[in-house]
Scaffold this active site. Structure first.
Site, PDB file in Angstrom:
ATOM      1  N   SER A  45       0.956  -0.989  -0.080  1.00 36.91           N
ATOM      2  CA  SER A  45       0.075  -0.033  -0.021  1.00 36.91           C
ATOM      3  C   SER A  45       0.730   1.428   0.145  1.00 36.91           C
ATOM      4  O   SER A  45       0.437   2.380  -0.325  1.00 36.91           O
ATOM      5  CB  SER A  45      -1.149  -0.111   1.160  1.00 36.91           C
ATOM      6  OG  SER A  45      -0.228  -0.394   2.473  1.00 36.91           O
ATOM      7  N   GLU A  89      -9.101  -9.621   3.697  1.00 33.65           N
ATOM      8  CA  GLU A  89      -9.216  -8.231   3.325  1.00 33.65           C
ATOM      9  C   GLU A  89     -10.704  -8.242   2.604  1.00 33.65           C
ATOM     10  O   GLU A  89     -11.026  -8.877   1.806  1.00 33.65           O
ATOM     11  CB  GLU A  89      -8.251  -7.534   2.476  1.00 33.65           C
ATOM     12  CG  GLU A  89      -8.497  -6.324   2.126  1.00 33.65           C
ATOM     13  CD  GLU A  89      -7.501  -5.460   1.795  1.00 33.65           C
ATOM     14  OE1 GLU A  89      -6.271  -5.814   1.632  1.00 33.65           O
ATOM     15  OE2 GLU A  89      -7.549  -4.505   1.329  1.00 33.65           O
TER      16      GLU A  89
HETATM   17  O1  KIV Z   1      -0.240  -3.352   1.653  1.00 31.36           O
HETATM   18  C1  KIV Z   1      -0.994  -3.327   2.481  1.00 31.36           C
HETATM   19  O2  KIV Z   1      -1.016  -2.200   3.339  1.00 31.36           O
HETATM   20  C2  KIV Z   1      -2.003  -4.848   3.067  1.00 31.36           C
HETATM   21  C3  KIV Z   1      -3.054  -4.433   4.087  1.00 31.36           C
HETATM   22  C4  KIV Z   1      -4.047  -3.688   3.566  1.00 31.36           C
HETATM   23  C5  KIV Z   1      -3.179  -5.679   4.644  1.00 31.36           C
HETATM   24  O3  KIV Z   1      -1.710  -5.441   2.481  1.00 31.36           O
END
Ligand code: KIV
Length: 286
Positions: free
Chosen positions: A49, A186
């Protein structure tokens, strides 16, 4: 769990057994890791993310192994007690045993992560097996897997129909057998997350997956509301840091424009320079 002993994959399993909720949060750099540590977070995820909340991409697909390694190193320098897990970038888990081991190995050896996370179900079971056989702990990730956003047709709740729910439950079991030490779920219905949590021995960590997982994870920037245009509905924001930062920066800009900053207390003085330039007179206050 005490506040000092290092969180391990083993201690997470024990937390599940004791019914003790696991608090996981993403972090992407040294200061965010230090703040997460100070708050007592159990697991810090260097999530891909990163691409969306830090690097400004519109999905996680563009994030590279170089990006992940660079940010993992910074997070590891800021962390102490929490288990640091780093995301394997888009496609990596599908590139074959040698490539996945090389990438996961780099995140651990160069990045300093203590585990890696991979998105996907049955299709990545071999990659999970290869890593765990090599001593690399793997966290799984099912439900909405953001790296597949283009295939899923957007960021939408997964497993809402019986067939999809059965598939996710089956893949959770497959990943458990393949050796994951925990599973992120998720954006799935709460009932499905509960069913999976009861069906597997490894801890489940939910994000938009309701109240019955063994732990919860949120994105650092969402918890703090750093950028209001990227706020998913399942998030609880505990502060409005983005607005506070903007207000503070606006005051700074105004102060500069009106010559209110810097003030007397912010300047350096040198009597010697003053004497040589102004001969000891006329330089006061300059
Ligand atoms: O990349 C991320 O932040 C994630 C979370 C949303 C679990 O995979």
């Amino acid at each position: 769990m005490g506040n000092v002993s290092k969180v391990t994959t083993r201690s997470l399993a024990q937390m599940k057994k004791r019914g003790e909720p696991i608090a996981m949060l993403t972090a992407y750099d040294y200061p965010s890791a230090k703040l997460a540590e100070a708050a007592g977070v159990d697991v810090i995820l260097v999530g891909d993310s990163l691409g969306m909340v830090v690097l400004g991409y519109d999905s996680t697909v563009s994030v590279t192994l170089d990006d992940m390694t660079h940010h993992t190193k910074a997070v590891v320098r800021g962390s102490k007690r929490a288990l640091v897990v780093a995301d394997l970038p888009f496609l990596t888990a599908h590139l074959g045993k040698a490539e996945v081991l090389k990438a996961a190995g780099r995140l651990m050896q160069e990045g300093g992560a203590q585990a890696v996370k991979m998105e996907g179900g049955e299709a990545i079971a071999d990659a999970v097996r290869a890593c765990t056989a090599a001593g690399i702990p793997v966290m799984g990730h099912l439900g909405l897997t953001p790296q597949s956003v283009h295939q899923l047709g957007g960021y939408r709740v997964q497993g809402k129909e019986a067939e999809g729910a059965r598939r996710i439950l089956r893949e959770a079991r497959i990943l458990e057998v393949a050796g994951v030490f925990a599973l992120v779920l998720e954006c799935v219905p709460e009932e499905l997350a509960r069913e999976i949590t009861e069906a597997v021995r490894v801890p489940t960590i939910g994000i938009g997956a309701g109240r019955h997982c063994d732990g919860q994870v949120l994105v650092y920037h969402d918890v703090l509301k750093m950028a209001s245009d990227l706020q998913p509905s399942f998030v609880k924001a505990y502060a409005e840091v983005g607005r506070q930062i903007t207000d503070a920066l606006r005051q700074y800009v105004e102060d500069v424009r009106h010559r209110r900053f810097p003030e007397e207390k912010h300047v350096f003085r040198s009597p010697e320079v003053q004497a040589s330039l102004y001969g000891g007179k006329g330089g006061e206050g300059r």
